[in-house]
Enzyme design. Structure first.
Site, PDB file in Angstrom:
ATOM      1  N   TRP A  61       0.856  -1.178   0.000  1.00 36.31           N
ATOM      2  CA  TRP A  61       0.000   0.000   0.000  1.00 36.31           C
ATOM      3  C   TRP A  61       0.902   1.240   0.000  1.00 36.31           C
ATOM      4  O   TRP A  61       1.853   1.305   0.770  1.00 36.31           O
ATOM      5  CB  TRP A  61      -0.895   0.002   1.250  1.00 36.31           C
ATOM      6  CG  TRP A  61      -1.941   1.066   1.208  1.00 36.31           C
ATOM      7  CD1 TRP A  61      -1.920   2.268   1.861  1.00 36.31           C
ATOM      8  CD2 TRP A  61      -3.149   1.044   0.448  1.00 36.31           C
ATOM      9  NE1 TRP A  61      -3.047   2.983   1.552  1.00 36.31           N
ATOM     10  CE2 TRP A  61      -3.824   2.260   0.692  1.00 36.31           C
ATOM     11  CE3 TRP A  61      -3.734   0.112  -0.415  1.00 36.31           C
ATOM     12  CZ2 TRP A  61      -5.051   2.576   0.105  1.00 36.31           C
ATOM     13  CZ3 TRP A  61      -4.954   0.428  -0.995  1.00 36.31           C
ATOM     14  CH2 TRP A  61      -5.600   1.641  -0.747  1.00 36.31           C
ATOM     15  N   HIS A  64       0.425  -4.613   7.529  1.00 31.84           N
ATOM     16  CA  HIS A  64      -0.620  -4.878   6.518  1.00 31.84           C
ATOM     17  C   HIS A  64       0.017  -5.320   5.197  1.00 31.84           C
ATOM     18  O   HIS A  64      -0.374  -4.899   4.121  1.00 31.84           O
ATOM     19  CB  HIS A  64      -1.517  -3.646   6.351  1.00 31.84           C
ATOM     20  CG  HIS A  64      -2.267  -3.335   7.611  1.00 31.84           C
ATOM     21  ND1 HIS A  64      -3.614  -3.586   7.762  1.00 31.84           N
ATOM     22  CD2 HIS A  64      -1.834  -2.873   8.806  1.00 31.84           C
ATOM     23  CE1 HIS A  64      -3.973  -3.260   8.994  1.00 31.84           C
ATOM     24  NE2 HIS A  64      -2.906  -2.816   9.646  1.00 31.84           N
ATOM     25  N   HIS A  92      -3.385 -10.384   4.683  1.00 34.64           N
ATOM     26  CA  HIS A  92      -3.399  -9.969   6.091  1.00 34.64           C
ATOM     27  C   HIS A  92      -4.812  -9.681   6.566  1.00 34.64           C
ATOM     28  O   HIS A  92      -5.730  -9.526   5.763  1.00 34.64           O
ATOM     29  CB  HIS A  92      -2.533  -8.723   6.275  1.00 34.64           C
ATOM     30  CG  HIS A  92      -3.138  -7.485   5.674  1.00 34.64           C
ATOM     31  ND1 HIS A  92      -3.032  -7.171   4.333  1.00 34.64           N
ATOM     32  CD2 HIS A  92      -3.896  -6.505   6.222  1.00 34.64           C
ATOM     33  CE1 HIS A  92      -3.668  -6.039   4.094  1.00 34.64           C
ATOM     34  NE2 HIS A  92      -4.216  -5.621   5.208  1.00 34.64           N
ATOM     35  N   ASP A 152      -7.179  -7.051   9.090  1.00 33.20           N
ATOM     36  CA  ASP A 152      -7.210  -5.775   9.805  1.00 33.20           C
ATOM     37  C   ASP A 152      -7.833  -6.010  11.170  1.00 33.20           C
ATOM     38  O   ASP A 152      -8.930  -6.563  11.260  1.00 33.20           O
ATOM     39  CB  ASP A 152      -8.102  -4.766   9.068  1.00 33.20           C
ATOM     40  CG  ASP A 152      -7.447  -4.207   7.822  1.00 33.20           C
ATOM     41  OD1 ASP A 152      -6.302  -4.575   7.521  1.00 33.20           O
ATOM     42  OD2 ASP A 152      -8.111  -3.382   7.152  1.00 33.20           O
ATOM     43  N   HIS A 175      -7.232  -0.943  13.838  1.00 36.02           N
ATOM     44  CA  HIS A 175      -6.579  -0.316  12.681  1.00 36.02           C
ATOM     45  C   HIS A 175      -7.191   1.082  12.426  1.00 36.02           C
ATOM     46  O   HIS A 175      -6.495   2.017  12.043  1.00 36.02           O
ATOM     47  CB  HIS A 175      -6.788  -1.226  11.464  1.00 36.02           C
ATOM     48  CG  HIS A 175      -6.093  -0.816  10.213  1.00 36.02           C
ATOM     49  ND1 HIS A 175      -4.861  -0.210  10.185  1.00 36.02           N
ATOM     50  CD2 HIS A 175      -6.462  -0.946   8.906  1.00 36.02           C
ATOM     51  CE1 HIS A 175      -4.501   0.014   8.926  1.00 36.02           C
ATOM     52  NE2 HIS A 175      -5.459  -0.409   8.144  1.00 36.02           N
ATOM     53  N   HIS A 205     -14.029   0.787   5.780  1.00 32.15           N
ATOM     54  CA  HIS A 205     -13.416   0.194   6.973  1.00 32.15           C
ATOM     55  C   HIS A 205     -14.231   0.554   8.229  1.00 32.15           C
ATOM     56  O   HIS A 205     -14.531  -0.312   9.053  1.00 32.15           O
ATOM     57  CB  HIS A 205     -11.982   0.702   7.157  1.00 32.15           C
ATOM     58  CG  HIS A 205     -10.953  -0.038   6.360  1.00 32.15           C
ATOM     59  ND1 HIS A 205     -10.534   0.371   5.129  1.00 32.15           N
ATOM     60  CD2 HIS A 205     -10.255  -1.174   6.635  1.00 32.15           C
ATOM     61  CE1 HIS A 205      -9.607  -0.475   4.674  1.00 32.15           C
ATOM     62  NE2 HIS A 205      -9.423  -1.415   5.567  1.00 32.15           N
ATOM     63  N   GLU A 247      -7.716  -9.094   3.778  1.00 28.45           N
ATOM     64  CA  GLU A 247      -7.292  -8.393   2.562  1.00 28.45           C
ATOM     65  C   GLU A 247      -6.075  -9.080   1.954  1.00 28.45           C
ATOM     66  O   GLU A 247      -5.316  -9.761   2.648  1.00 28.45           O
ATOM     67  CB  GLU A 247      -6.954  -6.931   2.898  1.00 28.45           C
ATOM     68  CG  GLU A 247      -8.162  -6.148   3.381  1.00 28.45           C
ATOM     69  CD  GLU A 247      -7.838  -4.781   3.977  1.00 28.45           C
ATOM     70  OE1 GLU A 247      -8.683  -3.876   3.849  1.00 28.45           O
ATOM     71  OE2 GLU A 247      -6.772  -4.615   4.592  1.00 28.45           O
TER      72      GLU A 247
END
Ligand SMILES: [Zn+2]
Length: 233
Positions: free
Chosen positions: A32, A62, A66, A68, A72, A185, A197
């Site tokens: 990311w 992340h 992974h 969350d 987070h 989220h 994710e």
């Protein structure tokens, strides 16, 4: 159920009913934007006379495939080590939603109800994994693509109505790249829906499986890498 070849050639699978939907963690892999770059270095090396081989991993929480934790985005809602494990293990429906860049609530509803022989009540308490255009190519081998398919926050009331315990997406985030404030989220966390994710579903035929996906137990973790596997039912 009809399965194609093993999705990833990562190791031997003596059990042909197992499908590895995790992506390999390696130096320089897609991340990311803004997260720490992934670096794996050999610190000790048997072939150079060290007593054992040990590598140093530098990566964000992340990275790759992974989960969350709720913390987070919402510290009041619990970190990884405080979260229940049961959503990570159990029946999961893989649903195909091809072509689009954004999955909206109405599209999600239409895609699920269009699945033949699906009893919508069977979803209660189960997991939903979304196979999108992201899995058309092994995305984890490519540079970050801001055009990845993601969830509009208006999916969350639909997931809540069905009683979904965990939602999984085949890219690094459930959220669109340019979306401000992380509304998807926040809505998922508010609804108590767990988030997985960074899976890859390229070779997975839509239908019911058993999901096996346990994140690392990181003290006060905001998220952690997980090995995610599907077992054919
Ligand atoms: Zn994440």
């Amino acid at each position: 159920m009809n399965h194609q070849s093993q999705p990833l050639s990562s190791g031997r699978h003596s059990d042909k009913s197992l499908f590895d939907i995790s992506i390999p963690i390696q130096s320089g892999m897609v991340q990311w934007p803004g997260d720490p770059p992934i670096q794996i270095e050999t610190t000790l090396d048997v072939s150079k006379g060290d007593p054992a081989t040990v590598r140093t991993l530098t990566l964000g929480s992340h990275t790759g495939t992974h989960v969350d934790a709720f913390s987070h985005f919402n510290p009041a809602k619990g970190s990884l080590d405080e979260m229940d494990l049961s959503p990570y293990l159990g029946k999961a429906l893989v649903v195909s939603i091809p072509s689009v860049k954004e999955i909206t609530g109405p599209l999600l509803e239409q895609s699920i109800t269009g699945m033949l022989d699906l009893d919508i009540h069977a979803l209660r308490g189960q997991r939903l994994l979304l196979k999108t255009k992201n899995s058309d190519t092994p995305w984890f081998k490519n540079a970050f693509n801001p055009e990845f398919c993601h969830l509009n926050p208006n999916c969350v009331p639909v997931l809540e109505k069905w009683g979904i315990s965990l939602v999984g997406i085949d890219y690094l985030s459930v959220e669109g790249y340019d979306v401000n404030g992380a509304p998807t989220h926040h809505a998922l966390i508010q609804a108590g829906i767990y988030i997985l994710e960074g899976i890859y579903l390229g070779d997975i035929v839509p239908g019911w499986y058993e999901l096996l996906c346990l994140p690392l137990k990181i003290h006060q973790g905001d998220g952690a890498m997980a090995r995610a596997v599907l077992r054919a039912l």
